[in-house]
Design an enzyme around this catalytic site. Structure first.
Site, PDB file in Angstrom:
ATOM      1  N   ASP A 146      -3.343   7.745   8.054  1.00 21.83           N
ATOM      2  CA  ASP A 146      -3.759   7.225   8.330  1.00 21.83           C
ATOM      3  C   ASP A 146      -3.455   6.491   9.833  1.00 21.83           C
ATOM      4  O   ASP A 146      -2.247   7.088   9.648  1.00 21.83           O
ATOM      5  CB  ASP A 146      -4.974   6.451   7.629  1.00 21.83           C
ATOM      6  CG  ASP A 146      -4.171   4.815   6.775  1.00 21.83           C
ATOM      7  OD1 ASP A 146      -2.887   5.482   6.789  1.00 21.83           O
ATOM      8  OD2 ASP A 146      -4.759   4.543   5.859  1.00 21.83           O
ATOM      9  N   SER A 199       0.677  -0.979   0.236  1.00 17.57           N
ATOM     10  CA  SER A 199      -0.585  -0.155  -0.110  1.00 17.57           C
ATOM     11  C   SER A 199       0.490   1.753   0.292  1.00 17.57           C
ATOM     12  O   SER A 199       0.513   2.300   0.026  1.00 17.57           O
ATOM     13  CB  SER A 199      -0.552   0.367   1.528  1.00 17.57           C
ATOM     14  OG  SER A 199      -0.429  -0.627   2.602  1.00 17.57           O
ATOM     15  N   HIS A 251      -0.611   4.877   7.226  1.00 15.44           N
ATOM     16  CA  HIS A 251       0.486   5.165   5.728  1.00 15.44           C
ATOM     17  C   HIS A 251       0.480   6.915   5.693  1.00 15.44           C
ATOM     18  O   HIS A 251       0.291   7.437   6.581  1.00 15.44           O
ATOM     19  CB  HIS A 251      -1.146   5.110   5.167  1.00 15.44           C
ATOM     20  CG  HIS A 251      -1.108   4.048   4.616  1.00 15.44           C
ATOM     21  ND1 HIS A 251      -2.311   3.208   4.925  1.00 15.44           N
ATOM     22  CD2 HIS A 251      -0.565   2.603   3.888  1.00 15.44           C
ATOM     23  CE1 HIS A 251      -2.388   1.868   4.611  1.00 15.44           C
ATOM     24  NE2 HIS A 251      -1.240   1.226   4.226  1.00 15.44           N
TER      25      HIS A 251
END
Ligand SMILES: *[C@@H]1O[C@H](CO)[C@@H](O)[C@H](O)[C@H]1NC(C)=O
Ligand SMILES: *[C@@H]1O[C@H](CO)[C@@H](O)[C@H](O)[C@H]1NC(C)=O
Length: 358
Positions: A322, A40, A325
């Site tokens: 978040d 991610s 990340h």
């Protein structure tokens, strides 16, 4: 407030560099193509159509991205996006899920949220494209490219000139080793042994990438996962700034990864591998104190942004977007320092600007 202001100094430097960048990069990219592997931290939409909780194709992700929501797990660009811009690519490298024949010759992004070096990592969240599957997808890309270029020798020479970025391994901890009630790895392996086992598998995967024609490969070490707000919320820190036991486990992985890169450079003398040290790159410089690692968006229980929630207004002050990340500003610092190393620890033996020129 003093802490907040002091954080602005590196930002001003970064903004300055980005503006300089706009003047420096004119004309052709420094390499013809750029392929991205990972999780991610680099995913640009490959998970959008997968059945998984690990996706970011909803607001407030993408709030600072020119095209808005795209599946990137941050407010703006990923570190892979910014490195692409520093290399002189006028467009972002498209995700494998939607790339067209017309686009593949400048590169493909295979990154997939929750994916790991190990096949099972992230499986409790749903589907994901593990590194082994990303390599299979790359094989498919090469077949497509061979057909398009209709000259095998040319395609082989072409692939050697590309930059390959690999940024994976965080989910082998976050979505595997650190969840003992779902994954057995922490019962099977000590953290020392687990790092060795992961590196053995990663070594095979990097050799596969070499066998598929890659010769300029930037391998990212893991960031300090124990400092991610979601891990701090889950495990507590016992008064320390971060979860030390997690950072200790990750350090074992990073040390072996750097040793692997050195070994690959010895064994494959026609290739150049380089190790990017995220610990060094994210360390505050000099007296500059960074803000406590509070996520910018309102997070769900799983650490991702709450859909349609309102994020913090001044996003350049947040390291994390978040619970896991980095924000675009943190990604910018990582991209710039991996491209042009500030400390000799940042990238060894080469930074990416160097790798491009070799
Ligand atoms: C194929 O590509 C190679 C390398 O660029 C070149 O030397 C050769 O002439 C090409 N062959 C054909 C048939 O175009
Ligand atoms: C990464 O950088 C940090 C901080 O400079 C250093 O302590 C560490 O040894 C480096 N890690 C590796 C694997 O070289």
């Amino acid at each position: 407030m003093v802490r907040e202001l002091s954080f602005l100094f590196p930002i001003l430097i970064v903004v300055g560099l980005m503006q300089l960048q706009a003047f420096v990069v004119v004309g052709e990219p420094q390499v013809p193509c750029y392929f991205i592997f990972g999780d991610s931290l680099v995913d640009s939409g490959n998970n959008n159509e997968l059945v998984t909780a690990a996706k970011a194709n909803y607001k407030p992700y993408g709030i600072d991205f020119p095209q808005g929501v795209s599946g990137r797990f941050t407010n703006g660009r990923t570190m892979a996006d910014i490195i692409g811009q520093l290399l002189g690519f006028p467009n972002f490298i498209p995700p494998y899920a939607t790339v067209t024949d017309h686009e593949i010759s400048t590169g493909v992004n295979y990154g997939s949220g929750s994916a790991g070096i190990r096949e099972e990592s992230g499986s409790h969240l749903g589907d994901r494209i593990s590194l082994d599957r990303q390599l299979l997808n790359h094989k498919t890309t090469i077949s497509r490219l061979s057909v398009l270029q209709s000259n095998k020798t040319f395609t082989q020479e072409y692939l050697k000139r590309c930059i390959y970025l690999s940024n994976i391994g965080s989910n082998d901890y976050i979505n595997n080793y650190l969840i003992p009630n779902i994954y057995p790895t922490s019962n099977t392996y000590t953290s020392d042994r687990y790092a060795t086992v992961l590196i053995q598998q990663y070594s095979q995967q990097l050799k596969t990438l070499y066998n598929l024609g890659a010769r300029k490969i930037a391998v990212f070490g893991l960031g300090q996962i124990g400092c991610a707000p979601a891990e701090i919320a889950m495990f507590g820190t016992g008064g320390k700034p971060c979860v030390e036991s997690i950072n200790d486990a990750v350090k074992l992985f990073n040390e072996r990864l750097k040793a692997l890169v050195d070994e690959l450079n010895k064994d494959y003398s026609d290739a150049r591998f380089t190790f990017i040290n995220l610990t060094s790159i994210s360390a505050p410089q000099g007296d500059v104190a960074i803000l406590p690692d509070v996520p910018c968006c309102q997070v769900r229980e799983d650490g991702q942004c709450l859909p349609n929630s309102r994020p913090c207004p001044i996003r350049v002050l947040s390291v994390f977007y978040d619970g896991f990340h980095p924000s675009e500003i943190a990604n910018t610092v990582v991209a710039i320092r991996s491209y042009i190393a500030i400390s000799p620890m940042d990238a060894s033996p080469y930074d990416i600007s160097h790798l491009a020129r070799l």
